[in-house]
Write an enzyme that holds these catalytic residues in place. Structure first.
Site, mmCIF file in Angstrom:
data_model
loop_
_atom_site.group_PDB
_atom_site.id
_atom_site.type_symbol
_atom_site.label_atom_id
_atom_site.label_comp_id
_atom_site.label_asym_id
_atom_site.label_seq_id
_atom_site.Cartn_x
_atom_site.Cartn_y
_atom_site.Cartn_z
ATOM 1 N N SER A 66 -6.130 5.958 33.343
ATOM 2 C CA SER A 66 -4.307 4.415 32.904
ATOM 3 C C SER A 66 -4.867 3.882 32.312
ATOM 4 O O SER A 66 -5.521 3.686 31.470
ATOM 5 C CB SER A 66 -3.465 4.609 34.143
ATOM 6 O OG SER A 66 -2.284 4.258 34.253
ATOM 7 N N HIS B 192 0.451 12.153 33.605
ATOM 8 C CA HIS B 192 -0.577 11.047 33.527
ATOM 9 C C HIS B 192 -1.559 11.552 34.624
ATOM 10 O O HIS B 192 -2.126 11.213 34.292
ATOM 11 C CB HIS B 192 0.766 10.153 34.048
ATOM 12 C CG HIS B 192 -0.493 9.310 33.807
ATOM 13 N ND1 HIS B 192 -0.955 8.816 32.575
ATOM 14 C CD2 HIS B 192 -0.511 8.390 35.036
ATOM 15 C CE1 HIS B 192 -0.965 6.985 32.678
ATOM 16 N NE2 HIS B 192 -1.058 6.946 34.470
ATOM 17 N N ASP C 5 2.230 13.756 29.391
ATOM 18 C CA ASP C 5 2.425 12.446 29.789
ATOM 19 C C ASP C 5 3.850 11.979 29.385
ATOM 20 O O ASP C 5 4.361 11.366 28.969
ATOM 21 C CB ASP C 5 1.563 11.463 29.421
ATOM 22 C CG ASP C 5 0.815 10.209 30.445
ATOM 23 O OD1 ASP C 5 2.146 9.944 31.137
ATOM 24 O OD2 ASP C 5 -0.677 10.249 30.321
#
Length: 580
Positions: free
Chosen positions: A442, A549, A515
């Site tokens: 991330s 994610h 995502d």
């Protein structure tokens, strides 16, 4: 659907719809309902969709419409939607609703005397809502809790610029309010923890109190690592009594009270002892050093679990502290593989996630504990330990500065943080300076890409589910409050896609193909990959089918592990022997 556990009766009420809240009132007479309605947006996450908030009776008939909220697709940067938010029942009243409303247009930079107000509406929900409290700063509803008796309400406000939290005590029946305590959000060493709750017979939660004091539990961060605690904080004086604190050579934390406040269950573990649960009994008061427990504790085991992976106990952990070139204190947890021989320089993996701070004092605070019992799961970077790598875990990557301008120096601070960590690991003789890889997820993926573009510290990198072009988020990202049009150069400077031609170390780019995080949509990785490859760099992209994610499916996790190990074995451990 209403389920009666005493009769096993199931009753379906209401029509089929995308509901996200169905909360029965404390007296069981009403149901608070929140449901999503059209239009369905592809611009914002579901919690910003249009919604209807209603009260039904126990038979599913509409009693009152509390709010009809439109699609919240024009909320200011780091702002909140207008209208009622966080609508919920008062735990200690039969059927009274409370909620929060913004008074600043939802805009955090608007200059107003009060940002939020607390509202109240009693059954039958036909009168005008009453204003209960005006808040100078933004109310944090998830940190709000009802006292066990009377009209006591613990309410938290957050001052955005200072990153400061104020905890108030209100009496909503008497109309009084006072500040209880306040704290720097980033100060882990001074964090008072979070309140302990108990469930009333009506099924609603309230603060767990002992007369006028509230039980708090916290992580207990120190310079030697976390030492969790259990405190009793008095409402009248603000004084605290420390009932329990973890031993320095273990990791122990309060789990729950057992019948009364004199007994509680806690979990205990160490780097070599599997976690087990114990029953503790609080005894007499004793003299203790500041911060230590002031009560005698006796305990007995409840469980006797055995270590499922004794091989991992051969991994050694140390807390390493050092300083950045400008004097900012930093730390990482050093993990050494089984069978490590002192003085051997190993291929090394550095894992980190950048965080923003207002001061060096809080930026340098230690996070976590080396006394945690190690479990490796998911697509963890710790699996590298079983392949002979050293791992620098929880590596501090602080971004210091004014919250309004922190990202002006994001890249230079990243490089300074990484240089300090690498220098320390090399100085200790555990890391081979020519065989160090970096991995991040991330915002950590952004970190990896930037360090490969702007430094030569690492032999290769693995960037997972990252965001590599911040101009695609033109109205703010992370703690950046300025828009692209106010800070164009900053947005470009922190975006490694614009510097892909400088990425001359091999980079593995991994991303979930679905995502849903607005800031890390999958196309970000696709564009960054093409930019590196098109500029002559060495890159590989892996898109995981149906993954969000984070990565959940066993097939995805195993594939990611295989890709990571293969990539660093090729470009880090065996550096100089591989070809693109």
């Amino acid at each position: 659907m209403i389920f009666d556990p005493t009769t096993d009766k199931v009753e379906i009420i209401g029509k089929s719809a995308p509901y996200y809240t169905a909360e029965i009132s404390p007296d069981g007479e009403y149901i608070l309902i929140a449901r999503l309605v059209e239009p369905w947006s592809h611009e914002v996450a579901w919690w910003r969709f249009a919604k209807e908030i209603e009260v039904w009776d126990a038979q599913g008939e509409l009693v009152a419409n509390i709010a009809s909220l439109p699609l919240a697709n024009e909320v200011p940067i780091h702002g909140v939607p207008m209208g009622p938010r966080s609508v919920s029942w008062r735990s200690t009243a039969p059927h009274t609703l409370f909620w929060v409303e913004a008074l600043d247009g939802g805009n955090p930079v608007a200059e107003v005397p009060h940002r939020d107000r607390l509202m109240r509406l009693d059954a039958p929900f036909t009168a005008e809502p009453q204003e209960v409290f005006l808040a100078e700063h933004r109310i944090q509803p998830w940190r709000t809790a009802w006292g066990a008796e009377g009209g006591t309400l613990m309410l938290a406000q957050r001052e955005r610029i200072k990153r400061w939290r104020y905890v108030w005590l209100l009496d909503v029946d008497e109309g009084t309010s006072r500040l209880w305590f306040d704290l720097d959000e980033a100060d882990r060493y001074g964090d008072p923890g979070n309140p302990v709750f108990r469930t009333l017979p009506n099924g609603h939660l309230v603060l767990h109190q002992k007369v006028d004091a509230v039980y708090f539990r916290g992580s207990g961060a120190t310079e030697q690592g976390d030492r969790p605690f259990l405190d009793l904080r008095h409402m009248d004086t603000g004084e605290t009594e420390r009932l329990f604190r973890c031993d320095p050579d273990r990791y122990e934390y309060f789990t729950a009270f057992a019948g009364d406040e004199d007994r509680f269950v806690f979990r205990s573990e160490s780097a070599v002892d599997v976690p087990n649960y114990y029953m503790a009994t609080i005894g007499k008061k004793i003299e203790a050093a500041e911060g230590e427990a002031t009560r005698v504790l006796t305990h007995r085991p409840i469980t006797l679990f055995e270590d499922p992976t004794p091989q991992l106990r051969k991994i050694k952990k140390r807390l390493i502290r050092y300083h950045r070139e400008d004097g900012v204190p930093l730390s990482f947890q050093l993990h050494l593989p089984p069978g490590y021989e002192e003085g051997t320089a190993l291929p090394t993996v550095l894992y980190a996630y950048p965080l923003e701070y207002s001061s060096a004092a809080t930026a340098g605070q230690v996070r976590g504990s080396t006394q945690r019992f190690m479990r490796i799961y998911g697509a963890s970077h710790l699996y590298f330990l079983l392949q002979g790598y050293a791992v620098l875990d929880r590596t501090a990557m602080p971004m210091l500065g004014d919250p309004e301008t922190t990202y002006d120096t994001f890249v230079s601070q990243l490089v300074a943080d990484a240089e300090a960590a690498v220098a320390k690991a090399v100085e200790m003789g555990v890391a081979d300076p020519k065989r160090i890889g970096i991995i991040g997820h991330s915002h950590g993926g952004l970190m990896v890409a930037n360090l490969l573009a702007h430094s030569d510290l690492f032999r290769a990198g693995i960037a997972r589910s990252g965001s590599y072009n911040k101009t695609t988020q033109p109205f703010g990202f992370q703690s950046e409050r300025r828009s692209l049009f106010e800070a164009r150069d900053v947005y470009i400077q922190v975006s490694p896609t614009f510097f892909a031609d400088q990425v001359d170390e091999p980079v593995l780019v991994i991303h979930g193909n679905d995502d849903s995080n607005p800031g890390t949509l999958t196309f970000q990785s696709e564009v960054f990959f093409e930019a590196v490859r098109g500029s002559g760099g060495t890159a590989r992209m892996v898109l995981l089918p149906f993954e969000d994610h984070g990565y959940r499916a066993r097939e995805s996790v195993e594939h990611v592990l295989w890709e990571q190990l293969r990539w660093f074995d090729k470009y880090v451990k065996n550096a100089g022997t591989a070809t693109p």
